[in-house]
Motif scaffolding. Sequence first.
Motif, PDB file in Angstrom:
ATOM      1  N   MET A  40      -2.422 -39.710 -15.110  1.00 45.76           N
ATOM      2  CA  MET A  40      -3.497 -40.007 -14.151  1.00 45.76           C
ATOM      3  C   MET A  40      -2.961 -39.932 -12.717  1.00 45.76           C
ATOM      4  N   GLU A  41      -3.845 -39.546 -11.822  1.00 50.61           N
ATOM      5  CA  GLU A  41      -3.438 -39.369 -10.434  1.00 50.61           C
ATOM      6  C   GLU A  41      -3.391 -40.725  -9.711  1.00 50.61           C
ATOM      7  N   TYR A  42      -2.530 -40.822  -8.716  1.00 51.65           N
ATOM      8  CA  TYR A  42      -2.449 -42.046  -7.924  1.00 51.65           C
ATOM      9  C   TYR A  42      -3.543 -42.040  -6.868  1.00 51.65           C
ATOM     10  N   ILE A  43      -4.126 -43.221  -6.638  1.00 50.16           N
ATOM     11  CA  ILE A  43      -5.139 -43.302  -5.571  1.00 50.16           C
ATOM     12  C   ILE A  43      -4.468 -43.579  -4.228  1.00 50.16           C
ATOM     13  N   VAL A  44      -3.441 -44.411  -4.246  1.00 46.96           N
ATOM     14  CA  VAL A  44      -2.685 -44.668  -3.020  1.00 46.96           C
ATOM     15  C   VAL A  44      -1.198 -44.560  -3.325  1.00 46.96           C
ATOM     16  N   GLU A  45      -0.507 -43.827  -2.468  1.00 51.95           N
ATOM     17  CA  GLU A  45       0.954 -43.760  -2.586  1.00 51.95           C
ATOM     18  C   GLU A  45       1.556 -43.999  -1.216  1.00 51.95           C
ATOM     19  N   MET A  46       2.549 -44.872  -1.184  1.00 57.90           N
ATOM     20  CA  MET A  46       3.327 -45.034   0.040  1.00 57.90           C
ATOM     21  C   MET A  46       4.733 -44.616  -0.333  1.00 57.90           C
ATOM     22  N   LEU A  47       5.203 -43.533   0.297  1.00 59.26           N
ATOM     23  CA  LEU A  47       6.454 -42.944  -0.149  1.00 59.26           C
ATOM     24  C   LEU A  47       7.556 -43.109   0.891  1.00 59.26           C
ATOM     25  N   ASN A  48       8.672 -43.673   0.485  1.00 55.47           N
ATOM     26  CA  ASN A  48       9.874 -43.795   1.326  1.00 55.47           C
ATOM     27  C   ASN A  48       9.578 -44.369   2.710  1.00 55.47           C
ATOM     28  N   ILE A  49       8.833 -45.447   2.711  1.00 55.10           N
ATOM     29  CA  ILE A  49       8.427 -46.029   3.995  1.00 55.10           C
ATOM     30  C   ILE A  49       9.584 -46.769   4.637  1.00 55.10           C
ATOM     31  N   ARG A  50       9.748 -46.529   5.947  1.00 52.96           N
ATOM     32  CA  ARG A  50      10.748 -47.260   6.710  1.00 52.96           C
ATOM     33  C   ARG A  50      10.073 -47.834   7.948  1.00 52.96           C
ATOM     34  N   LYS A  51      10.323 -49.107   8.201  1.00 51.22           N
ATOM     35  CA  LYS A  51       9.773 -49.730   9.406  1.00 51.22           C
ATOM     36  C   LYS A  51      10.802 -50.703   9.957  1.00 51.22           C
ATOM     37  N   GLU A  52      11.134 -50.490  11.210  1.00 49.57           N
ATOM     38  CA  GLU A  52      12.139 -51.350  11.816  1.00 49.57           C
ATOM     39  C   GLU A  52      11.550 -52.072  13.018  1.00 49.57           C
ATOM     40  N   PHE A  53      11.782 -53.379  13.094  1.00 47.69           N
ATOM     41  CA  PHE A  53      11.461 -54.135  14.287  1.00 47.69           C
ATOM     42  C   PHE A  53      12.789 -54.417  14.982  1.00 47.69           C
ATOM     43  N   PRO A  54      12.735 -54.721  16.282  1.00 46.30           N
ATOM     44  CA  PRO A  54      13.998 -55.016  16.972  1.00 46.30           C
ATOM     45  C   PRO A  54      14.823 -56.030  16.179  1.00 46.30           C
ATOM     46  N   GLY A  55      15.942 -55.582  15.658  1.00 40.43           N
ATOM     47  CA  GLY A  55      16.837 -56.500  14.958  1.00 40.43           C
ATOM     48  C   GLY A  55      16.553 -56.687  13.478  1.00 40.43           C
ATOM     49  N   VAL A  56      15.399 -56.227  13.010  1.00 39.67           N
ATOM     50  CA  VAL A  56      15.054 -56.432  11.608  1.00 39.67           C
ATOM     51  C   VAL A  56      14.608 -55.119  10.974  1.00 39.67           C
ATOM     52  N   LEU A  57      15.192 -54.811   9.841  1.00 40.87           N
ATOM     53  CA  LEU A  57      14.720 -53.671   9.078  1.00 40.87           C
ATOM     54  C   LEU A  57      13.741 -54.225   8.044  1.00 40.87           C
ATOM     55  N   ALA A  58      12.443 -54.149   8.355  1.00 45.01           N
ATOM     56  CA  ALA A  58      11.446 -54.829   7.524  1.00 45.01           C
ATOM     57  C   ALA A  58      11.183 -54.060   6.232  1.00 45.01           C
ATOM     58  N   ASN A  59      11.139 -52.740   6.327  1.00 43.10           N
ATOM     59  CA  ASN A  59      10.939 -51.910   5.139  1.00 43.10           C
ATOM     60  C   ASN A  59      11.973 -50.799   5.147  1.00 43.10           C
ATOM     61  N   ASP A  60      12.682 -50.658   4.030  1.00 42.84           N
ATOM     62  CA  ASP A  60      13.752 -49.670   3.967  1.00 42.84           C
ATOM     63  C   ASP A  60      13.521 -48.807   2.736  1.00 42.84           C
ATOM     64  N   ASN A  61      13.007 -47.603   2.976  1.00 45.95           N
ATOM     65  CA  ASN A  61      12.813 -46.658   1.882  1.00 45.95           C
ATOM     66  C   ASN A  61      11.970 -47.240   0.748  1.00 45.95           C
ATOM     67  N   VAL A  62      10.843 -47.819   1.129  1.00 43.77           N
ATOM     68  CA  VAL A  62       9.989 -48.490   0.144  1.00 43.77           C
ATOM     69  C   VAL A  62       8.956 -47.512  -0.412  1.00 43.77           C
ATOM     70  N   THR A  63       8.819 -47.492  -1.704  1.00 40.50           N
ATOM     71  CA  THR A  63       7.810 -46.653  -2.337  1.00 40.50           C
ATOM     72  C   THR A  63       6.958 -47.495  -3.274  1.00 40.50           C
ATOM     73  N   ILE A  64       5.635 -47.403  -3.116  1.00 47.15           N
ATOM     74  CA  ILE A  64       4.748 -48.020  -4.099  1.00 47.15           C
ATOM     75  C   ILE A  64       3.673 -47.006  -4.474  1.00 47.15           C
ATOM     76  N   GLN A  65       3.234 -47.075  -5.710  1.00 49.13           N
ATOM     77  CA  GLN A  65       2.222 -46.138  -6.185  1.00 49.13           C
ATOM     78  C   GLN A  65       1.171 -46.906  -6.983  1.00 49.13           C
ATOM     79  N   LEU A  66      -0.086 -46.670  -6.612  1.00 47.46           N
ATOM     80  CA  LEU A  66      -1.185 -47.397  -7.253  1.00 47.46           C
ATOM     81  C   LEU A  66      -2.143 -46.408  -7.912  1.00 47.46           C
TER      82      LEU A  66
END
Lengths: 506, 359
Positions: A1-27
Amino acid sequence: MEYIVEMLNIRKEFPGVLANDNVTIQLKQGEILALLGENGAGKSTLMSILFGLYHLDKGMIKVRGKEVSINNPNDANNLGIGMVHQHFQLVETFTVTENIIMGVEDGFVLNRKTAGNKIKKLSVQYGLNINPNEKIENISVGMQQRVEILKMLYRNAEVLIFDEPTAVLTPQEIHELMQIMRNLIKDGKSIILITHKLKEIKEIADICTVIRRGKVIGTVDVEKTTLMQMAEMMVGREISFSVEKGEYKAGDTVLEIENLNVLNNQKTLGLKNFSLGVKRGEILGVAGVEGNGQTELVEAITGLRKIESGSVKIHSKDITKYSIRRRNEAGLAHIPEDRQKFGLVMDYDLGENFVLKTYYQEPYSKNGFLKKDVIDKHAEKIIADFDVRAGKGVKSPAWALSGGNQQKAILGREIDLDTDLLIAVQPTRGLDVGAIEYIHKRLVEQRDSGKAVLLVSLELDEIMDLSDRIAVVNSGELIELVDNDESIDENDIGLMMAGVKRGEQQ
Amino acid sequence: MKKDYTGVIKSLGAVFLGLLAGAVLMAAVGANPIKGYIYLFQGGFKSFERLGNVFAISTALILTGLSVAFAFRTGLFNIGASGQMLMGGLAATAVALTFDNLPRIILLPFMFIVALLGGALWGIIPGLLKAKFNVHEVVATIMMNWIAYWIVYYTVKAYFTAGLETETASISAAAQLRLPWLTDFLNGSYLNMGILIAIGSVIIIKLILDKTTLGYELKAVGFNRHAARYAGIKVNRSIILSMMIAGGLAGLAGLTYYTGYSINMQIGVLPVQGFDGIAVALLGATTPWGVFFAATFFGLLHAGKGFMSANTVIPPQIADTIIAIIIYFTATSLFIEKLWVRFKTKRAETKKIKSGGDE
């Protein structure tokens, strides 16, 4: 079955904090994906990216297989993604309908009737049981949450994000919310559930992605994974769910309440003819649905609320007419329900917060002058004893601490008072598993060392795990006071919370 | 332990932007801004007399600024410094005119005490109204200003005039805060003992706020009255006490202004120092020494503006405009703070990139 939402290799950095590091989720469509992690693990950041509140630094979002860019919540809405926030975004003085159509009014003239009908239809379809014409200020928190859900459905959301939805709900409301989620799934909607409550995941979710310190630890099939395994993935070490307790050896009565009558905020009796005694060496748990007299009980004991009649005694000394300070001095420690409103002065540093109740006594002050060095040394001791993690140590302002550390700070301050009576109200509200475990351990320690502990909690599990005796309250009355042994289980207590005594149960 | 200089940076930023805007205005009227500022500062520093006047002007501002700042720190907004200053001044003037045969060594402390009490009373009333009936202190203190205004108006007219209907008689030399040797030394400057009262107050208020249990209580109530109550602090008593102290400080401003800077009281005037005190408190980041420097700076601009306009084509109103712009930037200091924070993080980031760090 196909995914409706995919977040692939997400990276998000705030000053001093790496909040998301290569995060993948599939729904997948029609599934419930649980996002599990401790406070600050990066769950909310990830969802804020999906909902267009933050921009991602690296990675890709796909909706129905197509790469999309989501720059603001409107983009998310247009893609059929809706979010039920932890703190509701509702106008109190508006009706349910008015709140729901806000922002999508269609034209200059409000057509409340058409909108109301559509809302009613949706409400019936998903079993939400909402009256569109009721004002928000008049409905319960659980109902308000349903309005938030309706808001999303009204905007034709296909993917619903729930951010810690059960944090504010009573056990019954949680149960009903689970049912609503099942209805949504049955209708082909998909759900992402942010939570740190394992039981809920086990009950409702299909798959679970565990995040720790911004990284994905793993994605598991909920059915094939035990609670213990998920907890370990989340915290990174073994967690004990059962609390080790010494033998129950109750001593003399420390706190005695007799025929207490107290008014609630609506000026009606919030506590009716209430009597209760708490003994040395026991944890007495007060169980009940929110708003059934717990607040009134605690505030009457601690002096924050006026007592109409009846008496409160500590060590058979009548403190009914005492000021708050004299009660504290008579031997009362109190972990308040709302740690930021009552427990801490957020702009004071830790040292100052640790002497909130004792600043005027020696050795913390002399002749009206504070002794900063003594205060700081005292703070260092509590920080070390209670593992309070704060960037600048004694000089950290309370607001800079995480919720768990704020609570540990309060716990440390109150236990350090070394009084015979400790009143703990919702001591683990909103905390993650690790912090809960720690706080439970320290409370039991107090009991084992011969203190009297009055525990008030809306979490039935917490009451069942910790208490030696359980007092169940309903509409300001003591329904029953029972020993917490094998003869009793959660269902019995649940029924008593609804006002049904044991003799009347079938 | 690194100290937090954000407050200082913010205030200096506001001053800088204010001066910059002033320069633009000076250029707009066709003057050379650099010359303008040289004359403006010369007007304040050129001689002992002028320097003395800078501090003479700032004396009342220090005290009203301190009054507002103290209330701020304890969670209250005192807009009533004008009225409190009037009541303190009236009390001191009344004593000075009535007991003018008392020896100076008794008369001056007597005036000091009644000024303190007069201002304190004008603070206690809004404090009581807030504590007992939850009347917002902004509303109450504004009304108290006008009550003080009219009390001065009628009391002076009825009891204390001599010759002119619109002002009190001049107080005797013994009742004045001026010191003849100081006046001589500074070639006739207005500087008087009031500055000692102001500096003493700065020190005492700093001590109360930072070192005493009283300050701890009052600040706790200001930050979070629920937590204060939970801890057993008497919240209502603290509110009344805070307003009383704030009022007392403004009352002392009245003493220094009406019996030191001036030697009589005019009717029909709500002293502007009461409102400038709000600006001083903001520019001083509500800290006692911050208030001192902010008030001194305002004193400098006031003292120098005459000299500037006498020597250039720049009208003295430019100095007032600069003050107004500085107040504006202080009030919107959130903006400056944001710039500063952004600057700091950017610098931190560049540093990190330079060192190649990526944890």
